[in-house]
Design a protein around this motif. Structure first.
Motif, PDB file in Angstrom:
ATOM      1  N   LEU A  10      65.942  97.151  44.973  1.00 48.62           N
ATOM      2  CA  LEU A  10      64.794  97.863  45.531  1.00 48.62           C
ATOM      3  C   LEU A  10      63.510  97.069  45.321  1.00 48.62           C
ATOM      4  CD1 LEU A  10      65.492 101.599  44.642  1.00 48.62           C
ATOM      5  CD2 LEU A  10      65.289 100.608  46.919  1.00 48.62           C
ATOM      6  N   ASP A  11      63.346  96.490  44.138  1.00 46.98           N
ATOM      7  CA  ASP A  11      62.153  95.688  43.861  1.00 46.98           C
ATOM      8  C   ASP A  11      62.064  94.492  44.806  1.00 46.98           C
ATOM      9  OD1 ASP A  11      61.245  97.338  41.844  1.00 46.98           O
ATOM     10  OD2 ASP A  11      62.112  96.131  40.228  1.00 46.98           O
ATOM     11  N   GLU A  12      63.191  93.872  45.079  1.00 46.56           N
ATOM     12  CA  GLU A  12      63.199  92.728  45.999  1.00 46.56           C
ATOM     13  C   GLU A  12      62.834  93.167  47.416  1.00 46.56           C
ATOM     14  OE1 GLU A  12      67.127  91.121  45.460  1.00 46.56           O
ATOM     15  OE2 GLU A  12      66.562  90.072  43.624  1.00 46.56           O
ATOM     16  N   ARG A  13      63.392  94.275  47.851  1.00 45.52           N
ATOM     17  CA  ARG A  13      63.087  94.783  49.190  1.00 45.52           C
ATOM     18  C   ARG A  13      61.622  95.208  49.295  1.00 45.52           C
ATOM     19  NH1 ARG A  13      67.496  99.140  50.545  1.00 45.52           N
ATOM     20  NH2 ARG A  13      66.325  99.216  52.485  1.00 45.52           N
ATOM     21  N   ILE A  14      61.094  95.805  48.232  1.00 46.30           N
ATOM     22  CA  ILE A  14      59.692  96.200  48.194  1.00 46.30           C
ATOM     23  C   ILE A  14      58.804  94.970  48.293  1.00 46.30           C
ATOM     24  CG2 ILE A  14      57.892  97.106  46.639  1.00 46.30           C
ATOM     25  CD1 ILE A  14      60.065  99.196  45.738  1.00 46.30           C
ATOM     26  N   ALA A  15      59.133  93.917  47.565  1.00 45.06           N
ATOM     27  CA  ALA A  15      58.349  92.683  47.611  1.00 45.06           C
ATOM     28  C   ALA A  15      58.354  92.077  49.014  1.00 45.06           C
ATOM     29  CB  ALA A  15      58.879  91.678  46.593  1.00 45.06           C
ATOM     30  N   ILE A  16      59.501  92.100  49.667  1.00 45.69           N
ATOM     31  CA  ILE A  16      59.608  91.561  51.032  1.00 45.69           C
ATOM     32  C   ILE A  16      58.735  92.371  51.989  1.00 45.69           C
ATOM     33  CG2 ILE A  16      61.183  91.319  53.007  1.00 45.69           C
ATOM     34  CD1 ILE A  16      63.355  90.558  50.897  1.00 45.69           C
ATOM     35  N   LEU A  17      58.805  93.694  51.886  1.00 43.60           N
ATOM     36  CA  LEU A  17      58.001  94.535  52.774  1.00 43.60           C
ATOM     37  C   LEU A  17      56.509  94.338  52.523  1.00 43.60           C
ATOM     38  CD1 LEU A  17      60.116  97.790  52.898  1.00 43.60           C
ATOM     39  CD2 LEU A  17      59.456  96.375  54.830  1.00 43.60           C
ATOM     40  N   ARG A  18      56.109  94.192  51.274  1.00 48.28           N
ATOM     41  CA  ARG A  18      54.701  93.950  50.973  1.00 48.28           C
ATOM     42  C   ARG A  18      54.241  92.620  51.565  1.00 48.28           C
ATOM     43  NH1 ARG A  18      54.658  96.414  44.865  1.00 48.28           N
ATOM     44  NH2 ARG A  18      54.059  98.522  45.482  1.00 48.28           N
ATOM     45  N   ALA A  19      55.080  91.607  51.466  1.00 50.10           N
ATOM     46  CA  ALA A  19      54.744  90.305  52.059  1.00 50.10           C
ATOM     47  C   ALA A  19      54.654  90.425  53.578  1.00 50.10           C
ATOM     48  CB  ALA A  19      55.772  89.255  51.649  1.00 50.10           C
ATOM     49  N   ASN A  20      55.591  91.153  54.179  1.00 53.48           N
ATOM     50  CA  ASN A  20      55.562  91.372  55.628  1.00 53.48           C
ATOM     51  C   ASN A  20      54.279  92.079  56.053  1.00 53.48           C
ATOM     52  OD1 ASN A  20      58.088  90.231  55.866  1.00 53.48           O
ATOM     53  ND2 ASN A  20      59.154  92.152  56.202  1.00 53.48           N
ATOM     54  N   LEU A  21      53.900  93.101  55.305  1.00 48.01           N
ATOM     55  CA  LEU A  21      52.686  93.839  55.634  1.00 48.01           C
ATOM     56  C   LEU A  21      51.453  92.948  55.533  1.00 48.01           C
ATOM     57  CD1 LEU A  21      53.393  97.277  53.980  1.00 48.01           C
ATOM     58  CD2 LEU A  21      52.804  96.886  56.365  1.00 48.01           C
ATOM     59  N   GLY A  33      42.975  91.620  72.260  1.00 46.20           N
ATOM     60  CA  GLY A  33      43.617  92.311  73.378  1.00 46.20           C
ATOM     61  C   GLY A  33      44.272  93.588  72.897  1.00 46.20           C
ATOM     62  N   ALA A  34      44.117  94.625  73.656  1.00 44.45           N
ATOM     63  CA  ALA A  34      44.605  95.943  73.261  1.00 44.45           C
ATOM     64  C   ALA A  34      46.111  95.981  73.085  1.00 44.45           C
ATOM     65  CB  ALA A  34      44.166  96.987  74.285  1.00 44.45           C
ATOM     66  N   ALA A  35      46.863  95.340  73.973  1.00 44.85           N
ATOM     67  CA  ALA A  35      48.327  95.384  73.888  1.00 44.85           C
ATOM     68  C   ALA A  35      48.801  94.728  72.594  1.00 44.85           C
ATOM     69  CB  ALA A  35      48.957  94.695  75.091  1.00 44.85           C
ATOM     70  N   ASP A  36      48.225  93.575  72.247  1.00 45.80           N
ATOM     71  CA  ASP A  36      48.603  92.897  71.009  1.00 45.80           C
ATOM     72  C   ASP A  36      48.236  93.735  69.788  1.00 45.80           C
ATOM     73  OD1 ASP A  36      49.632  90.667  72.312  1.00 45.80           O
ATOM     74  OD2 ASP A  36      47.746  89.583  72.243  1.00 45.80           O
ATOM     75  N   GLU A  37      47.067  94.338  69.829  1.00 44.65           N
ATOM     76  CA  GLU A  37      46.625  95.168  68.707  1.00 44.65           C
ATOM     77  C   GLU A  37      47.517  96.391  68.549  1.00 44.65           C
ATOM     78  OE1 GLU A  37      42.503  95.961  69.372  1.00 44.65           O
ATOM     79  OE2 GLU A  37      41.955  93.855  69.175  1.00 44.65           O
ATOM     80  N   ASP A  38      47.911  96.995  69.652  1.00 38.65           N
ATOM     81  CA  ASP A  38      48.800  98.159  69.590  1.00 38.65           C
ATOM     82  C   ASP A  38      50.157  97.785  69.013  1.00 38.65           C
ATOM     83  OD1 ASP A  38      46.855  99.784  70.674  1.00 38.65           O
ATOM     84  OD2 ASP A  38      47.700  99.774  72.700  1.00 38.65           O
ATOM     85  N   ARG A  39      50.685  96.647  69.452  1.00 40.95           N
ATOM     86  CA  ARG A  39      51.973  96.179  68.947  1.00 40.95           C
ATOM     87  C   ARG A  39      51.885  95.893  67.446  1.00 40.95           C
ATOM     88  NH1 ARG A  39      53.390  91.407  72.283  1.00 40.95           N
ATOM     89  NH2 ARG A  39      51.964  92.523  73.584  1.00 40.95           N
ATOM     90  N   ALA A  40      50.811  95.244  67.028  1.00 39.95           N
ATOM     91  CA  ALA A  40      50.630  94.931  65.612  1.00 39.95           C
ATOM     92  C   ALA A  40      50.509  96.205  64.795  1.00 39.95           C
ATOM     93  CB  ALA A  40      49.396  94.052  65.424  1.00 39.95           C
ATOM     94  N   ALA A  41      49.743  97.164  65.291  1.00 39.81           N
ATOM     95  CA  ALA A  41      49.576  98.427  64.571  1.00 39.81           C
ATOM     96  C   ALA A  41      50.908  99.161  64.440  1.00 39.81           C
ATOM     97  CB  ALA A  41      48.554  99.306  65.291  1.00 39.81           C
ATOM     98  N   GLU A  42      51.719  99.112  65.483  1.00 39.25           N
ATOM     99  CA  GLU A  42      53.030  99.769  65.436  1.00 39.25           C
ATOM    100  C   GLU A  42      53.935  99.098  64.397  1.00 39.25           C
ATOM    101  OE1 GLU A  42      56.858 100.470  68.347  1.00 39.25           O
ATOM    102  OE2 GLU A  42      54.869 100.390  69.248  1.00 39.25           O
ATOM    103  N   ARG A  43      53.946  97.772  64.378  1.00 41.26           N
ATOM    104  CA  ARG A  43      54.780  97.054  63.406  1.00 41.26           C
ATOM    105  C   ARG A  43      54.311  97.324  61.981  1.00 41.26           C
ATOM    106  NH1 ARG A  43      55.068  91.010  64.874  1.00 41.26           N
ATOM    107  NH2 ARG A  43      56.562  91.017  63.169  1.00 41.26           N
ATOM    108  N   ILE A  44      53.002  97.351  61.780  1.00 38.99           N
ATOM    109  CA  ILE A  44      52.454  97.634  60.453  1.00 38.99           C
ATOM    110  C   ILE A  44      52.849  99.038  60.022  1.00 38.99           C
ATOM    111  CG2 ILE A  44      50.305  98.051  59.189  1.00 38.99           C
ATOM    112  CD1 ILE A  44      49.134  95.627  60.777  1.00 38.99           C
ATOM    113  N   SER A  45      52.743  99.993  60.931  1.00 38.67           N
ATOM    114  CA  SER A  45      53.102 101.371  60.624  1.00 38.67           C
ATOM    115  C   SER A  45      54.576 101.499  60.246  1.00 38.67           C
ATOM    116  CB  SER A  45      52.787 102.259  61.828  1.00 38.67           C
ATOM    117  OG  SER A  45      53.158 103.583  61.572  1.00 38.67           O
TER     118      SER A  45
END
Length: 63
Positions: A10-21, A33-45
């Motif tokens: 779990l700690d390893e997976r948490i570290a990976i997700l934090r790095a991804n974020l 651009g709105a489309a890129d920002e929307d896509r980024a916001a969705e991935r972050i969420s």
């Protein structure tokens, strides 16, 4: 007593997700651009939701 291997996983997976974020946040700041920002916001969420779930699981196991 919690399973040490499970907590480590779990700690390893948490570290990976934090790095991804962190990376997604940096990328989102560079987008224009709105489309890129929307896509980024969705991935972050999505990544944040996964991180929240893993942190919840870890907290329950650590008890």
């Amino acid at each position: 007593m919690p399973n040490a291997a499970t907590l480590i996983e779990l700690d390893e997976r948490i570290a990976i997700l934090r790095a991804n974020l962190s990376e997604l946040t940096e990328q989102a700041a560079a987008y224009s651009g709105a489309a890129d920002e929307d896509r980024a916001a969705e991935r972050i969420s999505e990544q944040q939701a996964q991180l929240d779930e893993l942190l919840k699981q870890r907290e329950q196991l650590a008890r």
